[in-house]
Write a protein that holds these residues in place. Structure first.
Motif, PDB file in Angstrom:
ATOM      1  N   ALA A 198       0.851  -1.184   0.000  1.00 32.73           N
ATOM      2  CA  ALA A 198       0.000   0.000   0.000  1.00 32.73           C
ATOM      3  C   ALA A 198       0.889   1.236   0.000  1.00 32.73           C
ATOM      4  O   ALA A 198       1.749   1.386   0.872  1.00 32.73           O
ATOM      5  CB  ALA A 198      -0.914   0.009   1.226  1.00 32.73           C
ATOM      6  N   ILE A 199       0.688   2.109  -0.988  1.00 32.71           N
ATOM      7  CA  ILE A 199       1.467   3.342  -1.094  1.00 32.71           C
ATOM      8  C   ILE A 199       0.578   4.505  -0.695  1.00 32.71           C
ATOM      9  O   ILE A 199      -0.420   4.803  -1.358  1.00 32.71           O
ATOM     10  CB  ILE A 199       1.987   3.540  -2.524  1.00 32.71           C
ATOM     11  CG1 ILE A 199       2.889   2.372  -2.918  1.00 32.71           C
ATOM     12  CG2 ILE A 199       2.740   4.859  -2.642  1.00 32.71           C
ATOM     13  CD1 ILE A 199       3.316   2.407  -4.362  1.00 32.71           C
ATOM     14  N   HIS A 200       0.932   5.171   0.385  1.00 29.63           N
ATOM     15  CA  HIS A 200       0.158   6.306   0.864  1.00 29.63           C
ATOM     16  C   HIS A 200       0.505   7.558   0.046  1.00 29.63           C
ATOM     17  O   HIS A 200       1.556   7.621  -0.610  1.00 29.63           O
ATOM     18  CB  HIS A 200       0.425   6.513   2.346  1.00 29.63           C
ATOM     19  CG  HIS A 200      -0.151   5.413   3.195  1.00 29.63           C
ATOM     20  ND1 HIS A 200      -1.321   5.539   3.891  1.00 29.63           N
ATOM     21  CD2 HIS A 200       0.283   4.136   3.411  1.00 29.63           C
ATOM     22  CE1 HIS A 200      -1.603   4.418   4.521  1.00 29.63           C
ATOM     23  NE2 HIS A 200      -0.635   3.546   4.250  1.00 29.63           N
ATOM     24  N   PRO A 201      -0.359   8.566   0.042  1.00 33.91           N
ATOM     25  CA  PRO A 201      -0.115   9.753  -0.785  1.00 33.91           C
ATOM     26  C   PRO A 201       1.226  10.431  -0.548  1.00 33.91           C
ATOM     27  O   PRO A 201       1.751  11.096  -1.454  1.00 33.91           O
ATOM     28  CB  PRO A 201      -1.290  10.675  -0.415  1.00 33.91           C
ATOM     29  CG  PRO A 201      -2.394   9.731  -0.041  1.00 33.91           C
ATOM     30  CD  PRO A 201      -1.703   8.597   0.662  1.00 33.91           C
ATOM     31  N   ASP A 202       1.803  10.280   0.655  1.00 29.82           N
ATOM     32  CA  ASP A 202       3.109  10.884   0.913  1.00 29.82           C
ATOM     33  C   ASP A 202       4.265  10.011   0.461  1.00 29.82           C
ATOM     34  O   ASP A 202       5.437  10.357   0.682  1.00 29.82           O
ATOM     35  CB  ASP A 202       3.262  11.206   2.405  1.00 29.82           C
ATOM     36  CG  ASP A 202       3.257   9.958   3.296  1.00 29.82           C
ATOM     37  OD1 ASP A 202       3.091   8.834   2.766  1.00 29.82           O
ATOM     38  OD2 ASP A 202       3.425  10.109   4.515  1.00 29.82           O
ATOM     39  N   GLY A 203       3.966   8.862  -0.187  1.00 27.11           N
ATOM     40  CA  GLY A 203       5.008   7.979  -0.695  1.00 27.11           C
ATOM     41  C   GLY A 203       5.417   6.869   0.244  1.00 27.11           C
ATOM     42  O   GLY A 203       6.249   6.024  -0.120  1.00 27.11           O
ATOM     43  N   THR A 204       4.859   6.833   1.445  1.00 23.75           N
ATOM     44  CA  THR A 204       5.161   5.755   2.384  1.00 23.75           C
ATOM     45  C   THR A 204       4.652   4.422   1.842  1.00 23.75           C
ATOM     46  O   THR A 204       3.510   4.335   1.383  1.00 23.75           O
ATOM     47  CB  THR A 204       4.515   6.026   3.753  1.00 23.75           C
ATOM     48  OG1 THR A 204       5.000   7.270   4.257  1.00 23.75           O
ATOM     49  CG2 THR A 204       4.838   4.914   4.740  1.00 23.75           C
ATOM     50  N   VAL A 205       5.498   3.388   1.897  1.00 24.51           N
ATOM     51  CA  VAL A 205       5.139   2.067   1.396  1.00 24.51           C
ATOM     52  C   VAL A 205       4.954   1.116   2.577  1.00 24.51           C
ATOM     53  O   VAL A 205       5.849   0.976   3.415  1.00 24.51           O
ATOM     54  CB  VAL A 205       6.220   1.503   0.453  1.00 24.51           C
ATOM     55  CG1 VAL A 205       5.829   0.120  -0.060  1.00 24.51           C
ATOM     56  CG2 VAL A 205       6.447   2.458  -0.717  1.00 24.51           C
ATOM     57  N   VAL A 206       3.796   0.487   2.657  1.00 29.57           N
ATOM     58  CA  VAL A 206       3.472  -0.448   3.728  1.00 29.57           C
ATOM     59  C   VAL A 206       3.112  -1.797   3.100  1.00 29.57           C
ATOM     60  O   VAL A 206       2.377  -1.843   2.110  1.00 29.57           O
ATOM     61  CB  VAL A 206       2.284   0.057   4.576  1.00 29.57           C
ATOM     62  CG1 VAL A 206       1.907  -0.963   5.642  1.00 29.57           C
ATOM     63  CG2 VAL A 206       2.618   1.403   5.211  1.00 29.57           C
ATOM     64  N   THR A 207       3.636  -2.885   3.644  1.00 33.31           N
ATOM     65  CA  THR A 207       3.264  -4.216   3.171  1.00 33.31           C
ATOM     66  C   THR A 207       1.934  -4.605   3.798  1.00 33.31           C
ATOM     67  O   THR A 207       1.810  -4.684   5.014  1.00 33.31           O
ATOM     68  CB  THR A 207       4.336  -5.250   3.525  1.00 33.31           C
ATOM     69  OG1 THR A 207       5.555  -4.891   2.869  1.00 33.31           O
ATOM     70  CG2 THR A 207       3.916  -6.641   3.072  1.00 33.31           C
ATOM     71  N   LEU A 208       0.936  -4.854   2.951  1.00 30.60           N
ATOM     72  CA  LEU A 208      -0.403  -5.197   3.428  1.00 30.60           C
ATOM     73  C   LEU A 208      -0.518  -6.694   3.717  1.00 30.60           C
ATOM     74  O   LEU A 208      -1.065  -7.104   4.735  1.00 30.60           O
ATOM     75  CB  LEU A 208      -1.439  -4.776   2.383  1.00 30.60           C
ATOM     76  CG  LEU A 208      -2.902  -4.938   2.750  1.00 30.60           C
ATOM     77  CD1 LEU A 208      -3.263  -4.043   3.929  1.00 30.60           C
ATOM     78  CD2 LEU A 208      -3.785  -4.612   1.539  1.00 30.60           C
ATOM     79  N   THR A 209      -0.004  -7.528   2.807  1.00 31.04           N
ATOM     80  CA  THR A 209      -0.022  -8.974   2.988  1.00 31.04           C
ATOM     81  C   THR A 209       1.079  -9.599   2.136  1.00 31.04           C
ATOM     82  O   THR A 209       1.429  -9.070   1.078  1.00 31.04           O
ATOM     83  CB  THR A 209      -1.376  -9.595   2.586  1.00 31.04           C
ATOM     84  OG1 THR A 209      -1.306 -11.026   2.685  1.00 31.04           O
ATOM     85  CG2 THR A 209      -1.763  -9.235   1.165  1.00 31.04           C
TER      86      THR A 209
END
Length: 284
Positions: free
Chosen positions: A86-97
């Motif tokens: 998941a890429i948030h509008p500020d560019g932060t990348v989070v692994t969802l699954t």
């Protein structure tokens, strides 16, 4: 149809998405980044590492990416495995699954869940899976294992069918769909005139535009009516891999020209079908 170059030098492009903020976002599989183009300028939206392979936008502006974990033409990145990011509008990348193994493409369904194609990448390319992912919790549910290479995925004008590209066989399959249930038995919707289907998109008239990969001769776009009959073959250039398409609400057609490291755009005679979760019928 006249195409203009929106971006060049952006690698093996895939997953174009016209966003809520008016930009075009797309992935670069071999560069391990997600780009965004707006007002003639292109910037890196996020660095995902490995191989971002498809993209879809949620209502909150988050871009969800099918991360193939470093499969061709990507390079493996330490600490990045296959799954959904998941890429948030500020560019932060989070692994969802990380449950999907080598995911290829993804889309939202009318139930608000994310649906993901997950082909095995072995030399036979005859195996894969379809998943349903809850973006709120990251919980992934295996819906179906198949004996073929699942590629592009999407819902059409109604909410009772999900469509999946059957890569090696040159088909688009239609699965009966009901929220919260397993997928029904698939039916043939389109048998491509030639080549293999990759990504696809609908316009509001129900016409299906498919990025077709030929392997040797130049690739093209193939357009089919709602009944699955071929309407048109659009020749673009000398690339073999026009891998994916998106159609905007303003009637713009974006095409990822993966061989040439470009993203192209042309006028389309109809608006794009609004994607879940942005259709009016799905609003709370």
């Amino acid at each position: 149809m006249e195409f203009q170059t929106l971006a060049t030098g952006v690698g093996f492009t895939e997953g174009p998405v016209y966003t809520q903020r008016g930009s075009l976002a797309y992935v670069s599989i071999d560069q391990g980044v997600v780009y965004e183009t707006a007002n003639g300028e292109t910037k890196v939206l996020a660095r995902t590492g490995a191989g971002p392979n498809g993209a879809a936008e949620g209502r909150d502006g988050i871009i969800y990416v099918a991360q193939n974990g470093g499969q061709w033409p990507a390079k493996r990145t330490e600490g990045v495995s296959g799954g959904v990011q998941a890429i948030h509008p500020d560019g932060t990348v989070v692994t969802l699954t990380t449950d999907p193994i080598y995911p290829n493409d993804l889309c939202f369904g009318p139930d608000g869940y994310l649906y993901v194609t997950d082909p095995s990448r072995g030399p036979r390319r005859d195996d894969g899976r379809l998943w349903r992912v809850d973006v709120a919790t990251g919980e992934a549910e295996l819906l179906l294992s198949v004996g073929w290479f699942p590629n592009g995925i999407g819902f059409s004008t109604d909410n009772d069918s999900i469509f999946v590209a059957q890569g090696g066989e040159g088909r688009i399959l239609r699965f009966p769909f009901a929220a919260g249930e397993r997928l029904g038995k698939p039916e043939l919707h389109v048998q491509l005139d030639h080549g293999r289907p990759d990504g696809f998109a609908w316009d509001v008239d129900g016409n299906l535009v498919i990025g077709a990969i030929t392997g040797t001769a130049p690739g093209d776009l193939q357009v089919y009516n709602p009944e699955g009959t071929l309407l048109d073959v659009i020749k673009i250039g000398d690339g073999q891999k026009y891998t994916n398409v998106a159609i905007s609400s303003a009637g713009k057609l974006a095409v990822t020209d993966s061989d040439n490291g470009q993203v192209l755009e042309a006028d389309w005679p109809a608006a794009g079908l609004p994607l879940h979760p942005f259709r009016e019928s799905t609003q709370p």
